[in-house]
Design an enzyme around this catalytic site. Structure first.
Site, PDB file in Angstrom:
ATOM      1  N   CYS B 132       0.828  -1.198   0.000  1.00 14.47           N
ATOM      2  CA  CYS B 132       0.000   0.000   0.000  1.00 14.47           C
ATOM      3  C   CYS B 132       0.868   1.255   0.000  1.00 14.47           C
ATOM      4  O   CYS B 132       1.959   1.257   0.549  1.00 14.47           O
ATOM      5  CB  CYS B 132      -0.877   0.035   1.244  1.00 14.47           C
ATOM      6  SG  CYS B 132      -1.677  -1.510   1.589  1.00 14.47           S
ATOM      7  N   THR B 195       0.931  -8.296  -6.669  1.00 10.01           N
ATOM      8  CA  THR B 195       0.841  -8.062  -8.121  1.00 10.01           C
ATOM      9  C   THR B 195       1.966  -7.151  -8.621  1.00 10.01           C
ATOM     10  O   THR B 195       2.519  -6.345  -7.878  1.00 10.01           O
ATOM     11  CB  THR B 195      -0.504  -7.416  -8.486  1.00 10.01           C
ATOM     12  OG1 THR B 195      -0.672  -6.245  -7.697  1.00 10.01           O
ATOM     13  CG2 THR B 195      -1.652  -8.370  -8.241  1.00 10.01           C
TER      14      THR B 195
END
Lengths: 259, 306
Positions: B132, B195
């Protein structure tokens, strides 16, 4: 409840340039399905399935009909399917349209507004409403018209609009819609098609204070609500929030979604 | 020895009845696939990334298909840690084998507050999503810096005694340095890879397909990158590794185990074939019989590099 299995394609028709109609033998899906739901179709060689709306359901025959347009490599591959081949369907998915008995004003008429390929998911509703339905079908031109005869056979009144004026009323569906709403016997409007059309239809219905349900399309991954990939913004009592087109939709009350 | 025991694996001190775990963000909170099979078909489930407060996520489109994969930019849409613990966890805990909470955030303080709440909850394990953006450090992901990885691992470690698994980002120069930073600050396990950052553009509109412009690439396309990183990390750390990235069949999963993983997570492949978790365990059983394995952990890290 939904299923995920291989099912046989028992009929295939090219109904317009690049537009195909498949009838699939899938008794368990047909038994569960209601108009407005969709199936998520696996296409060999592609990571993501293709969400395609259910056009017609024959519960006696145990079949569903899907109508789709070739828009890219995935749908092109799907269009290569031959009668007798199996396709992998996940479905029926999502919330469909409310059935006539579920709507408050079932004695009133329903207006079904479809733009282009958006006419397909409305066909099941035309069959249910029959002569209590007006199907307002908008297409770019003569060569894009699909399912007009099918809609006529349901007993629904069919109004065709083309942007180039080649068939029916020249222009958008909004003009005939305004006229239809002048009478007070319209109970509900169901719409599916391009977002600008849905927006215009929703605004007209809000002004006329007529219930409007729209069926939305969005890029989708899982199709069952697990990944939150297909979001749309909704407005409710608790303010704005993102809802899943695959699970809370694809059919929404037009007042509850920001188009 | 029963099959159940043969397939079971221990990761960071947590025992999973089989080495297949639903990857975070692809299986919701375990009920969306119930019409097909129960959640306990998995060895465990890593829940949707959860933040301290509720998040709306990004505007659509959030999904784009790619050659052999897909991009996503959901933007951590979730109900917040309190609702997760109170409304979703009790039911999931009663149905699932191992429940892993996936913890995300924008500030270390938020991670710590969430971790403290999870510490008192019934979750079996915490997976720390460090991909994040770190809003206090200019939005750069925590997971791209050894210092930020160490700092956040240390802070969360202090806030919970739950087994802690740090999920590594592949968008880094040397993933082994990040892995070592997480290990040194008390991570019990590592999961990788998250990812890969990617982008697709609609050539007609010249707009990126994703509303967020960029998104995370997953699916078969990333598998070789992920296998390579698991192999590198396995040689750099001593803690357990959960491998993931593009697994869509048993052979893919075996590559990860042989590269050094004790378990694997499966995600994107579910979107293609939702039935995958019903097939893979029985295929593993067959594989173990054919290879006369008493425990699947016997193959972990057995790669023989040239």
């Amino acid at each position: 409840m939904y299923k995920c299995k291989l099912y046989h394609v028992i009929e295939k028709k090219a109904i317009s340039a690049g537009v195909y109609s498949f009838t699939v033998l899938c008794g368990d899906i047909a038994a569960l399905a209601v108009p407005g739901q969709f199936v998520h179709i696996k296409v060999e060689g592609f990571t993501l399935r293709r969400p395609i709306s259910i056009c017609d359901i024959d519960k006696d025959e145990g079949t569903i009909r899907i109508v789709f347009e070739v828009r890219g490599c995935g749908t092109a591959k799907l269009a290569e399917t031959r009668v007798g081949d199996s396709i992998d369907l996940l479905g029926p998915l999502g919330n469909g349209f409310e059935l006539p008995s579920q709507t408050e004003n079932s004695s009133l008429n329903a207006i079904l507004i479809g733009g282009g390929m958006g006419v397909a998911p409305l066909y099941g509703m035309a069959k249910l409403h029959a002569n209590k339905a007006v199907a307002l079908m908008g297409f770019r031109g003569y060569d894009k018209i699909i399912l007009a005869d099918d809609f006529k056979q349901t007993g629904a009144q069919v109004i065709i609009c083309t942007q180039d004026g080649s068939v029916g009323t020249k222009g958008l569906v909004t003009e005939p819609l305004n006229k239809l709403l002048e009478s007070d016997d319209v109970g509900v409007v169901y719409a599916c098609g391009p977002v600008p059309m849905l927006k215009a239809v929703a605004e007209i219905c809000t002004r006329a204070n007529v219930l409007c349900r729209v069926s939305l399309e969005e890029r989708m991954a899982c199709g069952v609500g697990a990944c939150a990939g297909c979001a749309c913004k909704s407005v409710g009592e608790t303010g704005e929030q993102m809802v899943r087109v695959c699970k809370e939709g694809p059919v929404f009350n037009a007042r509850e979604v920001l188009l | 020895m029963s099959l159940h025991t043969k397939m079971s694996v221990s990761v960071g001190g947590v025992t999973f009845p089989n080495p297949f775990i639903a990857a975070s963000g692809t299986f919701g909170y375990g009920d969306d696939y119930e019409p097909l099979y129960p959640v306990n078909i998995w060895g465990g489930i890593s829940c949707k990334g959860t933040t301290l407060n509720k998040r709306q996520g990004n505007l659509p489109p959030r999904i784009a298909e790619t050659p052999s994969g897909m991009l996503n930019s959901v933007g951590l849409q979730n109900c917040g840690i309190d609702d997760f613990i109170e409304k979703l966890l009790p039911s999931l805990k009663s149905r699932a084998n191992v429940v892993i909470a996936n913890l995300a955030g924008e500030k270390i303080e938020d991670y710590v507050e969430s971790a403290a709440k999870l510490d008192k909850s019934a979750v079996d394990m915490v997976e720390l999503n460090i991909s994040c953006p770190n809003v206090k450090q200019g939005g750069l992901s925590f997971g791209v810096s050894t210092q930020a990885t160490a700092a956040i691992t240390k802070a969360v470690r202090a806030a919970t005694s739950k087994p802690l698994m740090v999920k590594l980002s592949p968008n880094v120069t040397d993933i082994t340095e990040i892995a070592k930073a997480a290990q040194s600050e008390g991570a019990n396990a590592l999961s990788l890879i998250n990812t890969l950052l990617g982008m697709r553009i609609d050539i007609k509109t010249r707009r990126p397909i994703l509303r967020n412009n960029v998104g995370g690439l997953s699916g078969p396309a990333v598998l070789p990158v992920a296998v390579r990183m698991v192999w590198q990390v396995a040689r750099a750390v001593d803690i357990d590794i959960v491998g993931m990235g593009g697994i869509s069949c048993l052979n893919d999963a075996l590559e990860f185990l042989i590269a050094g993983a004790k378990a694997v997570q499966i995600g994107t492949a579910l979107f293609t074939d939702p039935h995958l978790p019903t097939k893979i365990p029985s295929e593993l059983e067959q594989y173990m019989k054919e290879n006369k394995l008493n425990s699947i952990t016997q193959i972990t890290g057995t790669v023989e590099p040239w």
